[in-house]
Design an enzyme around this catalytic site. Structure first.
Site, PDB file in Angstrom:
ATOM      1  N   ASP A  56       0.677  -1.129   0.031  1.00  0.00           N
ATOM      2  CA  ASP A  56      -0.032  -0.131  -0.054  1.00  0.00           C
ATOM      3  C   ASP A  56       0.831   1.313   0.210  1.00  0.00           C
ATOM      4  OD1 ASP A  56      -3.451   0.573   0.809  1.00  0.00           O
ATOM      5  OD2 ASP A  56      -1.852   2.087   1.122  1.00  0.00           O
ATOM      6  N   GLY A 106     -15.371   3.401   3.700  1.00  0.00           N
ATOM      7  CA  GLY A 106     -13.925   3.732   3.466  1.00  0.00           C
ATOM      8  C   GLY A 106     -13.362   3.010   2.221  1.00  0.00           C
ATOM      9  N   GLN A 107     -14.315   2.388   1.333  1.00  0.00           N
ATOM     10  CA  GLN A 107     -13.631   2.031  -0.047  1.00  0.00           C
ATOM     11  C   GLN A 107     -13.590   3.271  -0.945  1.00  0.00           C
ATOM     12  OE1 GLN A 107     -16.310  -0.799  -2.124  1.00  0.00           O
ATOM     13  NE2 GLN A 107     -14.478  -1.271  -3.516  1.00  0.00           N
ATOM     14  N   HIS A 127      -9.916  -5.537  -3.296  1.00  0.00           N
ATOM     15  CA  HIS A 127      -8.687  -5.490  -2.597  1.00  0.00           C
ATOM     16  C   HIS A 127      -8.841  -6.319  -1.132  1.00  0.00           C
ATOM     17  CE1 HIS A 127      -9.794  -1.508  -2.289  1.00  0.00           C
ATOM     18  NE2 HIS A 127      -9.366  -1.293  -1.214  1.00  0.00           N
ATOM     19  N   LEU A 128      -7.894  -7.095  -0.927  1.00  0.00           N
ATOM     20  CA  LEU A 128      -7.731  -7.313   0.711  1.00  0.00           C
ATOM     21  C   LEU A 128      -6.672  -6.608   1.323  1.00  0.00           C
ATOM     22  CD1 LEU A 128      -8.240 -11.240   0.618  1.00  0.00           C
ATOM     23  CD2 LEU A 128     -10.097  -9.586   0.594  1.00  0.00           C
TER      24      LEU A 128
END
Ligand code: 5GP
Ligand code: ZN
Length: 119
Positions: free
Chosen positions: A30, A98-99, A105-106
């Site tokens: 990330d 919060g996407q 995605h994990l």
């Protein structure tokens, strides 16, 4: 050409710090890590949410979860021989959760104590 950020990373149009890859799954760090390990695991094929992926291709969802487990093992979060490792898999669905990227995605988070309940 697509306007999906993660599809563009799969296509190699945007750089990614890849830590694990199969023919159908990609895992990369990330850009704004929330823990010492913060890796995103995605299917290369575009699906918007984890629920949509489960309905469309449950075996691919399984491969994404295996990818998360593989990353956790690589990062020493599964068994480091005495300490108490652990990790969390998070997937946000929808704005209120919060996407922000609408390609499933994990999040694999670990390397520090993680509190519960989440914020
Ligand atoms: P969400 O908020 O949708 O659950 O998670 C999206 C994640 O993608 C966030 O944790 C954010 O930091 C990460 N992200 C956004 N843009 C980029 C990027 O360009 N590269 C990488 N590696 N991660 C990104
Ligand atoms: Zn996409």
């Amino acid at each position: 050409m697509t306007d999906c950020l993660f599809c563009r990373m799969v296509a190699g149009e945007i750089p990614a710090d890849v830590v694990h890859e199969t023919d159908r799954v990609l895992a990369f760090r990330d850009i704004n890590p929330q823990a010492p390990t913060h890796v995103l695991v995605i299917p290369k094929q575009h699906h918007p949410t984890v629920g949509a992926l489960a309905l469309a291709d449950p075996s691919l969802l399984g491969e994404v979860v295996v990818g998360a487990q593989t990353v956790a093992e690589q990062e020493g979060l599964v068994d480091d021989g005495g300490a108490e490792p652990g990790f969390r898999i998070v997937t946000n669905t929808g704005r209120q959760a919060g996407q922000t990227v609408h390609h499933v995605h994990l999040h694999v988070l670990g390397g520090r104590g993680l509190t519960w309940p989440p914020g």
